[in-house]
Write a protein that holds these residues in place. Structure first.
Motif, PDB file in Angstrom:
ATOM      1  N   TRP A 135       0.906  -1.182   0.004  1.00 31.11           N
ATOM      2  CA  TRP A 135       0.022  -0.018   0.203  1.00 31.11           C
ATOM      3  C   TRP A 135       0.785   1.271   0.038  1.00 31.11           C
ATOM      4  N   LYS A 146       0.527   5.904  -0.280  1.00 31.90           N
ATOM      5  CA  LYS A 146      -0.271   6.967  -0.080  1.00 31.90           C
ATOM      6  C   LYS A 146      -0.435   7.838  -1.721  1.00 31.90           C
ATOM      7  N   GLU A 200      -5.083   5.161   0.108  1.00 30.74           N
ATOM      8  CA  GLU A 200      -3.823   4.455  -0.496  1.00 30.74           C
ATOM      9  C   GLU A 200      -4.198   3.397  -1.274  1.00 30.74           C
ATOM     10  N   ARG A 229      -7.887   2.012  -0.505  1.00 29.19           N
ATOM     11  CA  ARG A 229      -8.646   2.304   0.779  1.00 29.19           C
ATOM     12  C   ARG A 229      -8.490   3.663   1.295  1.00 29.19           C
ATOM     13  N   ASP A 230      -9.301   4.049   2.295  1.00 25.66           N
ATOM     14  CA  ASP A 230      -9.051   5.200   3.229  1.00 25.66           C
ATOM     15  C   ASP A 230      -7.959   5.011   4.069  1.00 25.66           C
ATOM     16  N   THR A 231      -7.168   6.044   4.325  1.00 28.52           N
ATOM     17  CA  THR A 231      -6.144   5.869   5.416  1.00 28.52           C
ATOM     18  C   THR A 231      -6.553   5.849   6.627  1.00 28.52           C
ATOM     19  N   ARG A 284      -8.941   2.053   7.524  1.00 29.19           N
ATOM     20  CA  ARG A 284      -8.533   0.889   6.795  1.00 29.19           C
ATOM     21  C   ARG A 284      -9.297  -0.420   7.327  1.00 29.19           C
ATOM     22  N   GLU A 285      -9.623  -0.246   8.484  1.00 29.99           N
ATOM     23  CA  GLU A 285     -10.528  -1.586   8.873  1.00 29.99           C
ATOM     24  C   GLU A 285     -11.609  -1.614   8.243  1.00 29.99           C
ATOM     25  N   HIS A 311     -11.454  -2.240   1.260  1.00 31.78           N
ATOM     26  CA  HIS A 311     -11.133  -1.523   0.228  1.00 31.78           C
ATOM     27  C   HIS A 311     -11.982  -1.849  -0.798  1.00 31.78           C
TER      28      HIS A 311
END
Length: 57
Positions: free
Chosen positions: A4, A6, A18, A29-31, A34-35, A38
């Motif tokens: 991954w 940025k 990312e 995915r959103d930094t 992440r949980e 994606h």
């Protein structure tokens, strides 16, 4: 599969995405979340996104 990384357009305020590229396309995915997982894009979709982004500036 690559690691991954940025976006180069992300600022220092931790509001960024990312991406990781792979043979089939790319995942994004959103930094900060992440949980939540994606989004996956095919190679054609990812290439279209990149091309559009490059030519929109």
């Amino acid at each position: 599969m690559t690691d991954w990384h940025k976006s180069s357009y992300s600022g220092g305020n931790n509001e960024c995405v990312e991406a990781r590229e792979h043979q089939a396309g790319a995942d994004v995915r959103d930094t900060q979340n992440r949980e939540l997982g994606h989004l996956s894009f095919t190679r054609a979709e990812w290439n279209a996104f990149v091309e559009t982004t490059l030519h929109s500036h």
